[in-house]
Design a protein around this motif. Structure first.
Motif, PDB file in Angstrom:
ATOM      1  N   ALA A   1       0.828  -1.207   0.000  1.00 16.10           N
ATOM      2  CA  ALA A   1       0.000   0.000   0.000  1.00 16.10           C
ATOM      3  C   ALA A   1       0.859   1.253   0.000  1.00 16.10           C
ATOM      4  O   ALA A   1       0.345   2.352  -0.165  1.00 16.10           O
ATOM      5  N   SER A   2       2.170   1.102   0.178  1.00 22.02           N
ATOM      6  CA  SER A   2       3.078   2.243   0.234  1.00 22.02           C
ATOM      7  C   SER A   2       3.836   2.387  -1.078  1.00 22.02           C
ATOM      8  O   SER A   2       4.712   1.594  -1.385  1.00 22.02           O
ATOM      9  N   PRO A   3       3.515   3.420  -1.849  1.00 22.43           N
ATOM     10  CA  PRO A   3       4.252   3.631  -3.096  1.00 22.43           C
ATOM     11  C   PRO A   3       5.675   4.105  -2.811  1.00 22.43           C
ATOM     12  O   PRO A   3       5.967   4.622  -1.729  1.00 22.43           O
ATOM     13  N   ILE A   4       6.542   3.925  -3.774  1.00 21.00           N
ATOM     14  CA  ILE A   4       7.939   4.355  -3.662  1.00 21.00           C
ATOM     15  C   ILE A   4       8.113   5.542  -4.597  1.00 21.00           C
ATOM     16  O   ILE A   4       7.898   5.423  -5.804  1.00 21.00           O
ATOM     17  N   HIS A   5       8.469   6.695  -4.054  1.00 23.41           N
ATOM     18  CA  HIS A   5       8.607   7.919  -4.841  1.00 23.41           C
ATOM     19  C   HIS A   5      10.070   8.116  -5.238  1.00 23.41           C
ATOM     20  O   HIS A   5      10.945   8.117  -4.379  1.00 23.41           O
ATOM     21  N   ILE A   6      10.276   8.265  -6.542  1.00 25.42           N
ATOM     22  CA  ILE A   6      11.624   8.419  -7.101  1.00 25.42           C
ATOM     23  C   ILE A   6      11.573   9.546  -8.125  1.00 25.42           C
ATOM     24  O   ILE A   6      10.592   9.685  -8.866  1.00 25.42           O
ATOM     25  N   ASP A   7      12.636  10.311  -8.189  1.00 27.08           N
ATOM     26  CA  ASP A   7      12.754  11.363  -9.178  1.00 27.08           C
ATOM     27  C   ASP A   7      12.427  10.819 -10.572  1.00 27.08           C
ATOM     28  O   ASP A   7      12.864   9.719 -10.932  1.00 27.08           O
TER      29      ASP A   7
END
Length: 109
Positions: free
Chosen positions: A10-16
């Motif tokens: 349920a936790s997205p991974i935020h990347i540039d």
């Protein structure tokens, strides 16, 4: 900022966006060949100290989402750097600049 939705987390991974565009090329190439590998990053400011690693495998659902509608220019040297890392025992290690303070680590089991 781009986002990886990995597995049932349920936790997205935020990347540039730029880093994610390059990483996506390596991920797609490796998974198309049936090759698994890891991607690791240090938790950005605003999260508990530590680092997270995901095991990328062809059978695990994966979705990339980019905040910019147009893809960035691809740097072949960065793609090669990520590919070389993906082929190593340590896997890909994303730089702190590639992550954002609002990034969420994947759920831990």
């Amino acid at each position: 900022m781009g986002t990886i939705y990995y597995g049932g987390s349920a936790s997205p991974i935020h990347i540039d966006d730029r880093a994610l565009a390059h990483l996506k090329i390596v991920i797609a190439t490796k998974l198309r060949r049936g090759e698994s590998f890891t991607v690791t990053w240090r938790h950005p400011a605003g999260q508990p100290a530590g680092r997270s690693t995901i095991w990328l495998h062809p059978s695990i659902p994966l979705r990339f989402e980019f905040s910019e509608p147009n893809p960035p220019e691809i740097d072949p040297k960065l793609v090669q750097e990520y590919a070389n890392s993906a082929n190593s025992t340590g896997g890909v290690l994303l730089a702190a600049d590639d992550m954002t303070s609002c990034a969420a680590a994947p759920a831990r089991s």
